[in-house]
Write an enzyme that holds these catalytic residues in place. Structure first.
Site, PDB file in Angstrom:
ATOM      1  N   ASP A 111       0.845  -1.199   0.000  1.00  0.00           N
ATOM      2  CA  ASP A 111       0.000   0.000   0.000  1.00  0.00           C
ATOM      3  C   ASP A 111       0.882   1.252   0.000  1.00  0.00           C
ATOM      4  O   ASP A 111       1.469   1.603   1.017  1.00  0.00           O
ATOM      5  CB  ASP A 111      -0.876  -0.002   1.251  1.00  0.00           C
ATOM      6  CG  ASP A 111      -1.807   1.208   1.309  1.00  0.00           C
ATOM      7  OD1 ASP A 111      -2.920   1.126   0.761  1.00  0.00           O
ATOM      8  OD2 ASP A 111      -1.406   2.246   1.875  1.00  0.00           O
ATOM      9  N   TYR A 121       3.327   9.777  -0.488  1.00  0.00           N
ATOM     10  CA  TYR A 121       4.402   9.184   0.324  1.00  0.00           C
ATOM     11  C   TYR A 121       5.761   9.377  -0.362  1.00  0.00           C
ATOM     12  O   TYR A 121       6.801   9.157   0.247  1.00  0.00           O
ATOM     13  CB  TYR A 121       4.187   7.682   0.579  1.00  0.00           C
ATOM     14  CG  TYR A 121       2.890   7.299   1.254  1.00  0.00           C
ATOM     15  CD1 TYR A 121       2.091   8.252   1.881  1.00  0.00           C
ATOM     16  CD2 TYR A 121       2.459   5.973   1.271  1.00  0.00           C
ATOM     17  CE1 TYR A 121       0.900   7.888   2.493  1.00  0.00           C
ATOM     18  CE2 TYR A 121       1.270   5.610   1.880  1.00  0.00           C
ATOM     19  CZ  TYR A 121       0.494   6.572   2.480  1.00  0.00           C
ATOM     20  OH  TYR A 121      -0.689   6.197   3.076  1.00  0.00           O
ATOM     21  N   LYS A 179      -2.491   5.827  -4.388  1.00  0.00           N
ATOM     22  CA  LYS A 179      -3.585   6.778  -4.112  1.00  0.00           C
ATOM     23  C   LYS A 179      -3.323   8.110  -4.792  1.00  0.00           C
ATOM     24  O   LYS A 179      -2.165   8.539  -4.879  1.00  0.00           O
ATOM     25  CB  LYS A 179      -3.707   7.020  -2.597  1.00  0.00           C
ATOM     26  CG  LYS A 179      -3.620   5.748  -1.767  1.00  0.00           C
ATOM     27  CD  LYS A 179      -3.781   5.987  -0.282  1.00  0.00           C
ATOM     28  CE  LYS A 179      -3.489   4.711   0.493  1.00  0.00           C
ATOM     29  NZ  LYS A 179      -2.101   4.563   0.924  1.00  0.00           N
ATOM     30  N   HIS A 207      -7.358   9.622  -1.950  1.00  0.00           N
ATOM     31  CA  HIS A 207      -6.723   9.671  -0.626  1.00  0.00           C
ATOM     32  C   HIS A 207      -7.559  10.427   0.413  1.00  0.00           C
ATOM     33  O   HIS A 207      -7.627  10.034   1.573  1.00  0.00           O
ATOM     34  CB  HIS A 207      -5.327  10.296  -0.775  1.00  0.00           C
ATOM     35  CG  HIS A 207      -4.326   9.808   0.215  1.00  0.00           C
ATOM     36  ND1 HIS A 207      -3.001   9.639  -0.067  1.00  0.00           N
ATOM     37  CD2 HIS A 207      -4.462   9.439   1.511  1.00  0.00           C
ATOM     38  CE1 HIS A 207      -2.363   9.195   1.004  1.00  0.00           C
ATOM     39  NE2 HIS A 207      -3.230   9.066   1.970  1.00  0.00           N
TER      40      HIS A 207
END
Ligand code: NAP
Length: 291
Positions: free
Chosen positions: A52, A57, A82, A115
Site C-alpha cells: 500500500d 508518500y 492513491k 486519498h
C-alpha cells in the site's frame, strides 16, 4: 476475469470479484527511498503480496524498484496507490495516475484510491471509473470517506468503491462507519492498524494477557483481531523482525470473548486527522507536494 493466486494466505473478495490479500504492507513514513526499498523487499520475501503506497508518500519509485528486485512476478502481487488532493479533478487525476504508473514502472494498478474526500473528488472518481473500465486499474476505492461523502459518491457514480481505507485500531474503531461500509459491500481497510505503534496500545494489559495465552505479541493479537473482523489490514514496519512478526498471524484464532475484549477498548478518540474538521480540509487543499 481470472483472479491472482496468493498462496499460503487468506484473501478477501472485493465487490467486483477481485481477490485482495487480507494482510498487506504499508509504506507511509519511510525515512528515505533506500529504507522503503529494503523494507518492501523484506516484506515480499517474508510472504506479503499486497503493498500500500500513495503518491504523497513519495516512495512509489522505491516500491517499483523493490518489486522488480524481489524476484516475485508482478502478477503475483497486489499493488495499491492513491491520488493526492492536489491532483483532484478529472484531467489532473488521469495525469497523476500515469505518473504513478511511471514511477512504479508498472502497466496497471491492482487498486487506486482517492486519498481524501476533498476538492473535486467526483471528477477524480470519473477518471478512476474510466481507467477501471479500460482495465488499467483492477479495483477502485476511497480513503477517509465519511458516510456523507460515500452517499455523495453513490449519487454521482456508476462504479461503487470496493474499499474505504480509514483510521481504525482498537482504541478508535469507527463502528458506525464500519457498519455503513458493510451494508454497502465496501470492505473496511484500517490504516494505522497498530495505532501507528502507539505505546499505550501495545502495552495494554488486557491485550498482553491474550498475547501470553497464545504465545504471541500484542501487535499480533491486534492484527489477528482486524483479520477476524473481516478487515483488510496493512501494518507498516521497517524493522525486519517486526515485518516477519506482523505476517506470522495465520496460525492462531481469537475466541468470541477475546474479540469482544478488543472491541471494548474503543475510546472513540482518533490519534490522527478528522476528515470532518474544516481546518484540516482547508490545510489539505493547500498542500502541494513535488510529486
Ligand atoms: N489512507 C490514509 O489516509 C492513510 C493514513 C495513514 C496510513 N495509511 C496506510 O496505512 C499503513 C499503516 O499505518 P501506519 O504506518 O500509520 O501505522 P501502523 O502500521 O499502525 O504502525 C506502524 C508503526 O508501528 C511500529 N510497529 C510495526 N510493527 C510493530 C510491532 N510488531 N511491534 C511494535 N511496533 C511495531 C512501526 O515501527 P518500525 O517501522 O520502526 O518498525 C511504526 O512506527 C501506512 O503505512 C499506509 O500505507 C493510510
Amino acid at each position: 476475469m481470472q483472479n491472482k493466486t496468493y498462496t499460503g494466505q487468506p484473501v478477501v473478495t472485493l465487490n467486483n470479484g477481485v481477490d485482495i490479500p487480507a494482510l498487506g504492507f504499508g509504506v507511509w513514513q519511510m525515512e528515505n527511498l533506500n529504507e522503503c526499498e529494503s523494507a518492501v523487499i523484506k516484506a515480499i520475501q517474508t510472504g506479503y503480496r499486497m503493498i500500500d503506497t500513495a503518491a504523497i508518500y513519495q516512495n512509489e519509485t522505491a516500491v517499483g524498484q523493490a518489486v522488480k528486485d524481489s524476484g516475485i512476478s508482478r502478477d503475483e502481487l497486489f499493488i495499491t496507490s492513491k491520488v493526492w488532493v492536489q491532483d483532484h479533478g478529472y484531467e489532473q487525476t488521469k495525469k497523476a495516475f500515469q505518473k504513478t504508473l511511471e514511477r512504479l514502472q508498472m502497466e496497471y494498478l491492482d487498486m487506486y484510491l482517492i486519498h481524501w474526500p476533498y476538492g473535486d473528488f467526483l471528477g477524480s472518481w470519473k477518471a478512476l471509473e474510466e481507467l477501471y473500465n479500460e482495465g488499467k486499474i483492477k479495483a477502485i476505492g476511497v480513503c477517509n470517506f465519511t458516510v456523507e461523502k460515500l452517499e455523495e459518491l453513490k449519487a454521482n457514480s456508476t462504479v461503487p468503491p470496493v474499499i474505504n481505507q480509514i483510521e481504525l485500531h482498537p482504541v478508535f474503531q469507527q463502528k458506525e462507519l464500519q457498519g455503513y461500509n458493510k451494508e454497502n459491500n465496501i470492505i473496511t481497510q484500517p490504516w494505522s492498524p497498530l495505532g501507528n505503534g502507539n505505546a499505550d496500545l501495545l502495552n495494554n494489559a488486557q491485550l498482553k494477557s491474550i498475547a501470553e495465552k497464545y504465545n504471541k505479541t500484542v501487535a499480533q493479537v491486534i492484527l489477528r483481531w482486524h483479520l477476524q473482523e473481516g478487515f483488510v489490514v496493512i501494518p507498516k514496519s521497517v524493522t525486519p523482525s517486526r515485518i516477519e512478526e506482523n505476517f506470522n498471524v495465520f496460525d492462531f484464532e481469537l475466541g468470541d470473548e477475546e474479540m469482544n475484549i478488543v472491541r471494548s477498548l474503543d475510546t472513540g478518540k482518533r490519534l490522527f486527522f478528522d476528515p470532518k474538521d474544516p481546518e484540516w480540509e482547508e490545510k489539505m487543499l493547500k498542500v502541494v507536494a513535488d510529486i
